[in-house]
Design a protein around this motif. Sequence first.
Motif, PDB file in Angstrom:
ATOM      1  N   TYR A 146       0.959  -1.023   0.235  1.00  0.00           N
ATOM      2  CA  TYR A 146      -0.002   0.390  -0.336  1.00  0.00           C
ATOM      3  C   TYR A 146       0.866   1.437   0.010  1.00  0.00           C
ATOM      4  N   ALA A 148       2.247   4.834   2.072  1.00  0.00           N
ATOM      5  CA  ALA A 148       2.039   5.202   2.841  1.00  0.00           C
ATOM      6  C   ALA A 148       0.535   6.635   2.526  1.00  0.00           C
ATOM      7  N   ASN A 153      -6.084   4.447   2.151  1.00  0.00           N
ATOM      8  CA  ASN A 153      -6.134   3.530   2.974  1.00  0.00           C
ATOM      9  C   ASN A 153      -7.375   3.197   4.194  1.00  0.00           C
ATOM     10  N   MET A 171       3.532  -0.678   4.080  1.00  0.00           N
ATOM     11  CA  MET A 171       3.652   0.254   3.051  1.00  0.00           C
ATOM     12  C   MET A 171       4.622   0.441   3.238  1.00  0.00           C
TER      13      MET A 171
END
Length: 197
Positions: A146, A148, A153, A171
């Motif tokens: 993912y 950051a 999120n 992240m």
Amino acid sequence: MMTDRPDGITPSQTVGPFFHYMLTPHAYDVAELFESDLTAGTGLTQTIRIEGRILDADGEPTTDTLVEIWQADASGRYATSEAVLEGNRRPFHGFGRSDTDRQGIFRFTTIRPGRVPGADGKLQAPHIAVNVLGRGLLRHLTTRFYFAGEPANAGDQVLGLVPAARHETLMLKPGADGVWRIDIRLGGEGETVFFGV
């Protein structure tokens, strides 16, 4: 059927010496089917670079590991067999492969993916699906990257299944040089979250 393991053979040796030669053939001057640059030949200009290390449970780099990524394009669409060449540019296929170097580092050039719908139709946060394969791993490990600071999120259903204290292991973080970085830890302190799929 043999039930006892011969002396000296450990589970980490059962994959044999063929892993590196067959899955990372460029080290042997053999052309690979997939590259670490997912944008090559596409004409895409809004690219990002991703770098990371694969570390074992002791925090030591692994030098014979393969990382595969699969992702949607910037509009949240996955590649399909119907995608066609546009002039001399190939479509973005969203799949890449990188082995680790002597420092355990893998590298990709790609694009930031768009949001894709989950099983219930709700949009997921932008993410990249990741498989880790290596000597001693009898099954690949599956995780996600993912981004950051991505507002989406907070509502991602898959990320919501992960304890908040372990979100950091998934992240990608931007560096001052513009490269997004992450370490994949196979065990020990700060072990990456892997999904049973």
